[in-house]
Design an enzyme around this catalytic site. Structure first.
Site, short mmCIF file in Angstrom:
data_model
loop_
_atom_site.label_atom_id
_atom_site.label_comp_id
_atom_site.label_asym_id
_atom_site.label_seq_id
_atom_site.Cartn_x
_atom_site.Cartn_y
_atom_site.Cartn_z
CG HIS A 133 -0.33 0.02 2.54
ND1 HIS A 133 -0.09 -1.13 3.25
CD2 HIS A 133 0.14 1.03 3.33
CE1 HIS A 133 0.47 -0.85 4.40
NE2 HIS A 133 0.63 0.46 4.49
CG HIS B 137 3.83 4.54 5.39
ND1 HIS B 137 2.91 5.12 6.24
CD2 HIS B 137 3.34 3.29 5.14
CE1 HIS B 137 1.94 4.26 6.50
NE2 HIS B 137 2.17 3.14 5.83
CD GLU C 158 3.39 -0.47 7.10
OE1 GLU C 158 2.79 0.32 6.35
OE2 GLU C 158 2.81 -1.06 8.03
CO CO Z 1 1.13 1.35 6.27
#
Ligand code: CO
Length: 132
Positions: free
Chosen positions: A5, A76, A125
């Site tokens: 994502h 992120h 991440e």
């Molecule tokens: Co995230």
């Protein structure tokens, strides 16, 4: 590897959704508060990944401070890895700086953040799906 994502920090979810949902046309699969991360999130699934809009629950938390400092924008990028323990060990061995240790969501997903100092400016991440 693939992108799991991309998270975008926004001041107000309802306002942001007038673009992402109504203008761009992505359906919201879920919207919920995640108090452990200090955010309310709207999930917008794409073909093989998703966008996550993040609104801070508290202007003084890390997302709130991010908005203050940098304004709305990409917060992120999340990369899916097979084995997060191995990925984090590799990062550290190679001298990368982690922003967090490995943490878990209630569903068994494990994740850790790599510091933007090591990724040329983007908080990254790493994400491992729950093992069946
Ligand atoms: Co995230």
């Amino acid at each position: 590897m693939e992108i799991h994502h991309i998270a975008i920090a926004v001041k107000d979810l309802d306002t942001a959704l007038t673009f992402y949902r109504d203008t761009l046309g992505i359906e919201v699969s879920e919207r919920r508060k995640v108090p452990t991360e200090g955010v309310e999130v709207a999930f917008l699934p794409l073909e093989n990944s998703e966008l996550e809009l993040l609104e801070p629950l508290d202007p003084a938390n890390s997302i709130g401070r991010f908005l203050d400092k940098r304004g709305e924008g990409i917060h992120h990028v999340c990369i899916l890895v097979e084995d997060i323990a191995a990925a984090v060990t590799r990062m550290k061995d190679e001298g990368a700086q982690m922003a967090t240790e490995v943490r878990s969501h209630p569903d068994g997903t494990r994740y850790a953040f790599v510091h933007p100092k090591s990724t040329h400016g983007v908080l990254m991440e790493l994400y491992e799906k729950p093992k069946p």
